[in-house]
Design a protein around this motif. Structure first.
Motif, PDB file in Angstrom:
ATOM      1  N   PHE A 198       7.463   9.386  -1.587  1.00 35.20           N
ATOM      2  CA  PHE A 198       8.312   8.197  -1.511  1.00 35.20           C
ATOM      3  C   PHE A 198       9.615   8.551  -2.196  1.00 35.20           C
ATOM      4  O   PHE A 198       9.703   8.618  -3.416  1.00 35.20           O
ATOM      5  CB  PHE A 198       7.660   6.980  -2.186  1.00 35.20           C
ATOM      6  N   GLU A 214       5.853   7.714  -7.796  1.00 40.46           N
ATOM      7  CA  GLU A 214       7.018   8.594  -7.766  1.00 40.46           C
ATOM      8  C   GLU A 214       6.659  10.042  -8.097  1.00 40.46           C
ATOM      9  O   GLU A 214       7.415  10.950  -7.771  1.00 40.46           O
ATOM     10  CB  GLU A 214       8.093   8.064  -8.717  1.00 40.46           C
ATOM     11  N   LEU A 229       4.252   0.020   1.262  1.00 33.79           N
ATOM     12  CA  LEU A 229       5.354  -0.468   0.450  1.00 33.79           C
ATOM     13  C   LEU A 229       6.259  -1.296   1.351  1.00 33.79           C
ATOM     14  O   LEU A 229       6.733  -0.801   2.377  1.00 33.79           O
ATOM     15  CB  LEU A 229       6.138   0.701  -0.144  1.00 33.79           C
ATOM     16  N   VAL A 266       6.844   1.326   4.405  1.00 33.72           N
ATOM     17  CA  VAL A 266       6.416   2.722   4.358  1.00 33.72           C
ATOM     18  C   VAL A 266       4.951   2.718   3.956  1.00 33.72           C
ATOM     19  O   VAL A 266       4.579   2.073   2.974  1.00 33.72           O
ATOM     20  CB  VAL A 266       7.226   3.541   3.323  1.00 33.72           C
ATOM     21  N   ILE A 297       1.816   5.098   2.812  1.00 31.57           N
ATOM     22  CA  ILE A 297       1.405   6.410   2.313  1.00 31.57           C
ATOM     23  C   ILE A 297      -0.109   6.379   2.164  1.00 31.57           C
ATOM     24  O   ILE A 297      -0.651   5.530   1.448  1.00 31.57           O
ATOM     25  CB  ILE A 297       2.068   6.731   0.955  1.00 31.57           C
ATOM     26  N   VAL A 308       2.283   9.969   5.900  1.00 30.87           N
ATOM     27  CA  VAL A 308       3.312   8.950   5.717  1.00 30.87           C
ATOM     28  C   VAL A 308       3.543   8.290   7.070  1.00 30.87           C
ATOM     29  O   VAL A 308       3.821   8.972   8.057  1.00 30.87           O
ATOM     30  CB  VAL A 308       4.617   9.559   5.156  1.00 30.87           C
TER      31      VAL A 308
END
Length: 167
Positions: free
Chosen positions: A44, A93, A115, A125, A127, A141
């Motif tokens: 991300f 992150e 997200l 998004v 993941i 992703v």
């Protein structure tokens, strides 16, 4: 062969009016780079301040975290209770590609996060991390296999979610 000190090279990115002068060694490194060398290592790579919500699938359950903005402050809620999301943000992150791949996920789904973003270009998004072996997980992703990530990074992410929902 020319000595890299004798090379004069310039680069411009897209339609930018800025022109960069490259050293000979930078030019050689750029010319030797392939697609994976130039990709974001972070799964991300967006701005976390643009995240307005997170839906998590973990251990057969689905959890939703909602961001509420009040001026410059942003608070996060889970089941109408205010939560601290710092560990989850840090773990998200920290997810970085060890090696890029297009191998299809065959292992068990460990965790999946969608997200929701306040962004015109991309509103969501997803993941997903799949068990690969004892050291790595395969990351997808938006449904596309992308990379192998260290399993301990996936575990940190799962533990950050569990700390919120079990607290």
């Amino acid at each position: 062969e020319e000595d890299t000190a004798d090379i004069t090279a310039y680069a411009r990115i897209g339609d930018s009016k800025i022109i960069y002068r490259l050293s000979g060694s930078s030019y050689e490194a750029l010319m030797a780079a392939d697609y994976d060398d130039l990709r974001h290592q972070e799964l991300f790579s967006g701005d976390f301040d643009e995240v307005t919500g997170i839906d998590v699938a973990l251990d057969g359950e689905t959890y939703s975290f909602i961001a509420q903005k009040g001026g410059k402050e942003q608070t996060w809620l889970y089941e109408d209770a205010e939560i601290e999301i710092d560990d989850l943000q840090e773990a998200l992150e920290a997810l970085t590609a060890e090696e890029f791949t297009s191998e299809k996920a065959a292992g068990q789904l460990e965790i999946s996060l969608t997200l929701h973003l306040d962004n015109e270009d991309q509103t969501d998004v997803t993941i997903s991390l799949y068990r690969y072996d004892g050291i790595q997980c395969l990351a997808a992703v938006d449904g596309k296999s992308t990379a192998y990530v260290l399993r301990n990074e996936a575990v940190e992410l799962m533990e950050a979610v569990r700390a919120i929902v079990l607290n």
